[in-house]
Design a protein around this motif. Structure first.
Motif: not given
Length: 372
Positions: A160-161, A192-195, A233-238
Motif C-alpha cells: 500500500a505504501a 488505499e483503505g488505510v485509516r 500507514g497501518k494495515l491490520r495494525h502493521y
C-alpha cells in the motif's frame, strides 16, 4: 468481579506459539512472570487490539501456570474468543488485585515498560514483596524477529505504501504548499483503505528538508527545491514506512552530488545485511560512505529502526549495536544528509533480513532522482 475460562483448540494462528516462546524465554531469565500490557504487545499475543484508555488491561504470563488475561468486562466480546483464561472486572472493582492473584507466587516479575506507572503502583501495593524488573528487553527480543504471519502483513502494508508513494510523487509541484500536498497524500492513503497512518508524514520543501522530522506547513514548493517525503500507514495494525526525495525543476550540481551520495550510502547499507554481520556493521557501512563524501557531520541520526506493530521497535540500526542480524528481522535503512538553510536528502527502505542478504519491501518505488 467474575472469571471466565475461554480455552479453545489451536486454530492455526500464531498466538499460541508466541506465548510458548515467551514462556521459554522466561525460563532463561531471572523473572518468574511477565506482565504484558501495551496495546501493541497485547495484540501480538492475542490478535485483538484494545485501547484501554485509563482502565487496566493486562496479560499475566508465568513460568508455572497458564497465561491469564485481566480485562474490563466491556472488552469481553472482543477477548472472549482468544483461547485464554480471563478475569473480567467492572468499574469500581479492584482490578490490580485480580492481576496480583493472576501472578501466583511469582517472586520476580518483569513489567511491560509501556504500561502506565499508575497501574504498576496499584499492583505493587498488593504485592509488596515482589522484585519488579523491566520487561522491555524480554518482549523486544521476542518481537524483533518476525514470524511468517507478520512478514506477510508487513509485505501487504508495504505494498500500500509503495502505491501511495508512487502516486504522490507525481503530484509534487512548484507552487503547492506543503500542507496542501499533505492533504493530497492523506487522501491517497484513504483511497488505499488505510485509516491510520504510522506517524505524522513529512513533506519538506527546500530548506525545510534539512529538518529530518519537519511538520508540513505553509511553505511553498519552488522551482529548484528538493522535497523530502516520509510517510507510512497501518494495515491490520502493521506499519509501513518509506522516504523518497525528489527535485522540482533542475537541481544544482551540489544537490545532484548529495543525492548520489545518499543513494550510494543506502545501497551500501542494504549490501551490508548478510549472515554474520551485526546491526552496527550496517550503520558503519552507511556512515562510512557519507563520511568519505565529506558530509559525515550532516548525517545526524541512526541508520535505521525496527518496524512492525510499532513504527519504532527493536532492532535499532545504530553505532554500538553489535547484535547479530537474524533472518526475519525487519528494519529501515535510511541515511540522510541535512544542510541547514539549504536542503536535505533522505532515502529509506524497509528491509527483511534473509538467509543470504535482505529483501527490500520498497523496491517497487524508484530511487533514481526524479526531476519533476
Amino acid at each position: 468481579m467474575e472469571t471466565a475460562i475461554t480455552r479453545r483448540p489451536n486454530d492455526g494462528t500464531p498466538y499460541g506459539a508466541r506465548l510458548r516462546k515467551l514462556r521459554e524465554m522466561l525460563e532463561r531469565t531471572e523473572a518468574d512472570a511477565v506482565v504484558v500490557a501495551s496495546s501493541a504487545n497485547l495484540y501480538y499475543f492475542t490478535g485483538v487490539w484494545i485501547d484501554p484508555h485509563e482502565r487496566l488491561v493486562a496479560l499475566a504470563v508465568r513460568r508455572d501456570g497458564d497465561p491469564v488475561l485481566v480485562s474490563p468486562d466491556l472488552h469481553r466480546g472482543e477477548l472472549g474468543g482468544v483461547g485464554l483464561d480471563a478475569l473480567y472486572w467492572r468499574d469500581g472493582d479492584d482490578a490490580a488485585s485480580l492481576l496480583a492473584g493472576a501472578l501466583g507466587a511469582a517472586g520476580t516479575v518483569a513489567v511491560d515498560e509501556a504500561w502506565p506507572s499508575g497501574h504498576l503502583l496499584g499492583l505493587m501495593r498488593h504485592r509488596p514483596n515482589v522484585r519488579w524488573t523491566g520487561g522491555g528487553g524480554l518482549l523486544g527480543a521476542l518481537r524483533r524477529v518476525k514470524d511468517r504471519f507478520e512478514l506477510d502483513l508487513l509485505r501487504e502494508s508495504a505494498g500500500a505504501a509503495n502505491r501511495v508513494m508512487t502516486s504522490f510523487l507525481r503530484r509534487v509541484r512548484a507552487g503547492a504548499r506543503e500542507a496542501e500536498l499533505l492533504d493530497e497524500l492523506i487522501a491517497l492513503w484513504r483511497a488505499e483503505g488505510v485509516r491510520e497512518l504510522s506517524f505524522d508524514p513529512t513533506v519538506a520543501a527546500g530548506a525545510n528538508g534539512a529538518n529530518p522530522h519537519h511538520a508540513p506547513g505553509d511553505a511553498v514548493v519552488r522551482d529548484g527545491d528538493f522535497v523530502v517525503v516520509d510517510t507510512g500507514g497501518k494495515l491490520r495494525h502493521y506499519c509501513s514506512d518509506m522516504t523518497r526525495t525528489v527535485a522540482v525543476g533542475e537541481p544544482s550540481a551540489e544537490q545532484r552530488d548529495v543525492y548520489a551520495l545518499v543513494k550510494a550510502a543506502q545501497r551500501a547499507g542494504m549490501q551490508a545485511v548478510r549472515p554474520g554481520a551485526t546491526l552496527g556493521d550496517v550503520d558503519r557501512a552507511v556512515r562510512g560512505v557519507i563520511e568519505a563524501g565529506g558530509y559525515g557531520a550532516y548525517f545526524t541520526h541512526r541508520t535505521g529502526h525496527g518496524l512492525g506493530i510499532d513504527i519504532h521497535e527493536e532492532p535499532a540500526v545504530q553505532a554500538g549495536n553489535e547484535l547479530p542480524i537474524e533472518p526475519g528481522m525487519v528494519f529501515s535503512i535510511e541515511p540522510g544528509v541535512y544542510l541547514p538553510g539549504k536542503f536535505g536528502v533522505r532515502i529509506e527502505d524497509i528491509v527483511i533480513a534473509t538467509e543470504d542478504g535482505c529483501e527490500s519491501l520498497n523496491a517497487d518505488v524508484t530511487k533514481e532522482l526524479l526531476v519533476l
